[in-house]
Design a protein around this motif. Structure first.
Motif, PDB file in Angstrom:
ATOM      1  N   VAL A 167     -85.188 -62.540   8.920  1.00  0.00           N
ATOM      2  CA  VAL A 167     -86.250 -63.397   8.373  1.00  0.00           C
ATOM      3  C   VAL A 167     -85.608 -64.686   7.848  1.00  0.00           C
ATOM      4  CG1 VAL A 167     -87.969 -63.607   6.520  1.00  0.00           C
ATOM      5  CG2 VAL A 167     -87.764 -61.458   7.796  1.00  0.00           C
ATOM      6  N   THR A 168     -86.239 -65.822   8.115  1.00  0.00           N
ATOM      7  CA  THR A 168     -85.744 -67.100   7.594  1.00  0.00           C
ATOM      8  C   THR A 168     -86.309 -67.314   6.191  1.00  0.00           C
ATOM      9  OG1 THR A 168     -85.629 -68.026   9.818  1.00  0.00           O
ATOM     10  CG2 THR A 168     -85.645 -69.597   7.976  1.00  0.00           C
ATOM     11  N   TRP A 169     -85.393 -67.454   5.239  1.00  0.00           N
ATOM     12  CA  TRP A 169     -85.778 -67.682   3.839  1.00  0.00           C
ATOM     13  C   TRP A 169     -85.692 -69.182   3.561  1.00  0.00           C
ATOM     14  CZ3 TRP A 169     -84.504 -63.602  -0.308  1.00  0.00           C
ATOM     15  CH2 TRP A 169     -84.433 -62.324   0.254  1.00  0.00           C
ATOM     16  N   ILE A 170     -86.787 -69.738   3.046  1.00  0.00           N
ATOM     17  CA  ILE A 170     -86.770 -71.128   2.579  1.00  0.00           C
ATOM     18  C   ILE A 170     -86.775 -71.049   1.055  1.00  0.00           C
ATOM     19  CG2 ILE A 170     -88.018 -73.316   2.530  1.00  0.00           C
ATOM     20  CD1 ILE A 170     -89.152 -72.480   5.309  1.00  0.00           C
ATOM     21  N   PRO A 171     -85.660 -71.384   0.433  1.00  0.00           N
ATOM     22  CA  PRO A 171     -85.529 -71.120  -1.001  1.00  0.00           C
ATOM     23  C   PRO A 171     -86.607 -71.787  -1.858  1.00  0.00           C
ATOM     24  CG  PRO A 171     -83.412 -71.668  -0.036  1.00  0.00           C
ATOM     25  CD  PRO A 171     -84.444 -71.958   1.015  1.00  0.00           C
ATOM     26  N   GLN A 172     -86.921 -71.145  -2.966  1.00  0.00           N
ATOM     27  CA  GLN A 172     -87.857 -71.710  -3.968  1.00  0.00           C
ATOM     28  C   GLN A 172     -87.198 -71.518  -5.318  1.00  0.00           C
ATOM     29  OE1 GLN A 172     -90.442 -69.716  -6.275  1.00  0.00           O
ATOM     30  NE2 GLN A 172     -90.158 -71.701  -7.281  1.00  0.00           N
ATOM     31  N   GLN A 173     -86.771 -72.631  -5.895  1.00  0.00           N
ATOM     32  CA  GLN A 173     -85.916 -72.521  -7.080  1.00  0.00           C
ATOM     33  C   GLN A 173     -86.482 -73.182  -8.331  1.00  0.00           C
ATOM     34  OE1 GLN A 173     -85.451 -74.574  -4.466  1.00  0.00           O
ATOM     35  NE2 GLN A 173     -83.498 -74.269  -3.447  1.00  0.00           N
ATOM     36  N   LEU A 174     -87.535 -73.977  -8.197  1.00  0.00           N
ATOM     37  CA  LEU A 174     -88.013 -74.766  -9.345  1.00  0.00           C
ATOM     38  C   LEU A 174     -89.484 -74.475  -9.634  1.00  0.00           C
ATOM     39  CD1 LEU A 174     -86.435 -78.217  -8.322  1.00  0.00           C
ATOM     40  CD2 LEU A 174     -85.535 -76.598 -10.014  1.00  0.00           C
ATOM     41  N   TRP A 175     -89.857 -74.547 -10.924  1.00  0.00           N
ATOM     42  CA  TRP A 175     -91.252 -74.344 -11.331  1.00  0.00           C
ATOM     43  C   TRP A 175     -91.818 -75.606 -11.977  1.00  0.00           C
ATOM     44  CZ3 TRP A 175     -87.725 -70.605 -10.750  1.00  0.00           C
ATOM     45  CH2 TRP A 175     -88.122 -69.455 -10.075  1.00  0.00           C
ATOM     46  N   GLY A 176     -91.191 -76.697 -11.673  1.00  0.00           N
ATOM     47  CA  GLY A 176     -91.651 -77.988 -12.167  1.00  0.00           C
ATOM     48  C   GLY A 176     -90.748 -79.051 -11.572  1.00  0.00           C
ATOM     49  N   PRO A 177     -91.125 -80.319 -11.698  1.00  0.00           N
ATOM     50  CA  PRO A 177     -90.314 -81.378 -11.091  1.00  0.00           C
ATOM     51  C   PRO A 177     -88.980 -81.575 -11.800  1.00  0.00           C
ATOM     52  CG  PRO A 177     -92.136 -82.305 -12.350  1.00  0.00           C
ATOM     53  CD  PRO A 177     -92.321 -80.826 -12.379  1.00  0.00           C
ATOM     54  N   VAL A 178     -87.898 -81.410 -11.066  1.00  0.00           N
ATOM     55  CA  VAL A 178     -86.544 -81.617 -11.591  1.00  0.00           C
ATOM     56  C   VAL A 178     -85.767 -82.363 -10.516  1.00  0.00           C
ATOM     57  CG1 VAL A 178     -84.441 -80.536 -12.465  1.00  0.00           C
ATOM     58  CG2 VAL A 178     -86.641 -79.409 -12.829  1.00  0.00           C
ATOM     59  N   SER A 179     -85.113 -83.448 -10.891  1.00  0.00           N
ATOM     60  CA  SER A 179     -84.370 -84.253  -9.931  1.00  0.00           C
ATOM     61  C   SER A 179     -83.038 -83.583  -9.598  1.00  0.00           C
ATOM     62  CB  SER A 179     -84.145 -85.641 -10.540  1.00  0.00           C
ATOM     63  OG  SER A 179     -83.505 -86.449  -9.610  1.00  0.00           O
ATOM     64  N   ARG A 180     -82.709 -83.517  -8.311  1.00  0.00           N
ATOM     65  CA  ARG A 180     -81.442 -82.939  -7.858  1.00  0.00           C
ATOM     66  C   ARG A 180     -80.737 -83.945  -6.951  1.00  0.00           C
ATOM     67  NH1 ARG A 180     -80.760 -78.994 -11.453  1.00  0.00           N
ATOM     68  NH2 ARG A 180     -82.131 -77.204 -11.192  1.00  0.00           N
ATOM     69  N   SER A 181     -79.418 -83.832  -6.850  1.00  0.00           N
ATOM     70  CA  SER A 181     -78.684 -84.808  -6.037  1.00  0.00           C
ATOM     71  C   SER A 181     -78.607 -84.399  -4.578  1.00  0.00           C
ATOM     72  CB  SER A 181     -77.280 -85.012  -6.600  1.00  0.00           C
ATOM     73  OG  SER A 181     -76.601 -83.778  -6.625  1.00  0.00           O
ATOM     74  N   GLU A 182     -78.543 -83.101  -4.302  1.00  0.00           N
ATOM     75  CA  GLU A 182     -78.418 -82.648  -2.918  1.00  0.00           C
ATOM     76  C   GLU A 182     -79.054 -81.274  -2.760  1.00  0.00           C
ATOM     77  OE1 GLU A 182     -74.247 -82.455  -2.120  1.00  0.00           O
ATOM     78  OE2 GLU A 182     -73.889 -80.907  -3.643  1.00  0.00           O
ATOM     79  N   GLY A 183     -79.323 -80.916  -1.500  1.00  0.00           N
ATOM     80  CA  GLY A 183     -79.919 -79.612  -1.215  1.00  0.00           C
ATOM     81  C   GLY A 183     -81.416 -79.716  -0.963  1.00  0.00           C
ATOM     82  N   LEU A 184     -81.998 -78.597  -0.537  1.00  0.00           N
ATOM     83  CA  LEU A 184     -83.456 -78.505  -0.338  1.00  0.00           C
ATOM     84  C   LEU A 184     -84.034 -77.706  -1.495  1.00  0.00           C
ATOM     85  CD1 LEU A 184     -86.017 -78.789   1.518  1.00  0.00           C
ATOM     86  CD2 LEU A 184     -85.424 -76.508   2.377  1.00  0.00           C
ATOM     87  N   TRP A 185     -85.012 -78.267  -2.172  1.00  0.00           N
ATOM     88  CA  TRP A 185     -85.569 -77.640  -3.373  1.00  0.00           C
ATOM     89  C   TRP A 185     -87.073 -77.487  -3.229  1.00  0.00           C
ATOM     90  CZ3 TRP A 185     -82.090 -76.059  -7.010  1.00  0.00           C
ATOM     91  CH2 TRP A 185     -80.796 -76.557  -6.841  1.00  0.00           C
ATOM     92  N   THR A 186     -87.578 -76.286  -3.485  1.00  0.00           N
ATOM     93  CA  THR A 186     -89.027 -76.070  -3.482  1.00  0.00           C
ATOM     94  C   THR A 186     -89.510 -75.992  -4.924  1.00  0.00           C
ATOM     95  OG1 THR A 186     -88.930 -74.871  -1.385  1.00  0.00           O
ATOM     96  CG2 THR A 186     -90.914 -74.581  -2.722  1.00  0.00           C
ATOM     97  N   ILE A 187     -90.478 -76.859  -5.229  1.00  0.00           N
ATOM     98  CA  ILE A 187     -91.104 -76.876  -6.560  1.00  0.00           C
ATOM     99  C   ILE A 187     -92.411 -76.097  -6.454  1.00  0.00           C
ATOM    100  CG2 ILE A 187     -92.148 -78.345  -8.326  1.00  0.00           C
ATOM    101  CD1 ILE A 187     -90.355 -80.658  -7.163  1.00  0.00           C
ATOM    102  N   CYS A 188     -92.510 -75.015  -7.215  1.00  0.00           N
ATOM    103  CA  CYS A 188     -93.716 -74.177  -7.164  1.00  0.00           C
ATOM    104  C   CYS A 188     -94.594 -74.470  -8.374  1.00  0.00           C
ATOM    105  CB  CYS A 188     -93.301 -72.708  -7.165  1.00  0.00           C
ATOM    106  SG  CYS A 188     -94.692 -71.595  -7.254  1.00  0.00           S
ATOM    107  N   ILE A 189     -95.871 -74.716  -8.119  1.00  0.00           N
ATOM    108  CA  ILE A 189     -96.797 -74.880  -9.241  1.00  0.00           C
ATOM    109  C   ILE A 189     -97.961 -73.905  -9.088  1.00  0.00           C
ATOM    110  CG2 ILE A 189     -96.216 -77.307  -9.612  1.00  0.00           C
ATOM    111  CD1 ILE A 189     -98.962 -77.987  -8.330  1.00  0.00           C
TER     112      ILE A 189
END
Ligand SMILES: [Zn+2]
Length: 254
Positions: A167-189
């Motif tokens: 299964v392809t996992w698309i990560p979900q790591q944030l529960w609000g807007p947070v600025s990151r320098s690199e990587g793919l980040w999913t913001i869940c609301i």
């Protein structure tokens, strides 16, 4: 090792969508998504039976709105089946103890996924990935997703998508807007708990980072679906510990 995108890319995921979602909050979230042209992941509960998600009488226009958002570029996710987390067991993403899937036999898990997919498809929706209620699923869930033809999910703490148990996992790591320098980040609301202040924080973030927002289709087209490198697995483990610690102090719903 799969390179981390730089600058960072973001996905927006909206959880707990069902006809009894808070109409005021959901309407404000929809407006924001349209204003900025975000192609969000819309996690829809096919047959909600969870009293905690009943914020209003059922909205007769709900399914029409979701279909319209799909036409406008939104990606539909299967958010469980009835959102009833009755089993008590450990998940592959161990943030909560209760689950709608983990701990249940394969036939039951397949049946819930199949029934959920049929309900959403019957509403004119095209579910593309799985979002487990409470982040709670086990290896049998991954097998059930493969068998039911839905081999993508949104969860986990790496910084790039990866393949695990077919299964392809698309990560979900944030529960609000947070600025990151690199990587793919999913913001869940969660619209039910996204009031004016949180919505304004998201609006400010979207204004600043609009061009860094991507979509499910772009992500699966851009990133190879391969297992994580050793160094990214270590990052994932460390990030999970940090988030699990925060969750124990302040329980999130999902
Ligand atoms: Zn949920």
């Amino acid at each position: 090792m799969q390179p981390l995108p730089r600058p960072a890319q973001y996905l927006l995921r909206v959880d707990d969508l069902c006809p009894t979602v808070s109409p005021k909050h959901w309407s404000a979230v929809r407006e924001l998504i349209r204003q900025f042209g975000i192609r969000a992941i819309l996690a829809v509960v096919p047959d909600n039976q969870d009293y905690a998600l009943c914020m209003s009488p059922p909205d007769e226009g709900f399914w029409e709105d979701i279909c319209a958002m799909q036409r406008e570029g939104g990606t539909i996710a299967l958010h469980g089946y009835q959102h009833l987390c009755t089993s008590r067991t450990k998940s592959l993403v161990p943030l909560h103890r209760r689950s709608e899937f983990a701990g249940h036999p394969l036939a039951e898990q397949c049946s819930r996924i199949r029934s959920g997919l049929a309900l959403l498809r019957g509403r004119g929706l095209n579910p593309r990935l799985f979002v487990a209620p409470n982040h709670s699923f086990d290896r049998i869930t991954l097998r059930a997703l493969r068998e039911e033809g839905l081999p993508h999910l949104s969860d986990g703490f790496a910084r790039v998508p990866f393949l695990r148990d077919g299964v392809t996992w698309i990560p979900q790591q944030l529960w609000g807007p947070v600025s990151r320098s690199e990587g793919l980040w999913t913001i869940c609301i969660h619209p039910n708990s996204t009031g004016p202040q949180r919505l304004n924080e998201l609006k400010v973030f979207l204004k600043k980072h609009r061009d860094q927002f991507t979509s499910f289709d772009e992500v699966i087209g851009r990133f190879a679906s391969v297992p994580l490198s050793l160094s990214e697995r270590l990052h994932e483990r460390l990030a999970l510990w940090q988030v699990a610690f925060r969750f124990r102090r302040h329980r999130h719903r999902s």
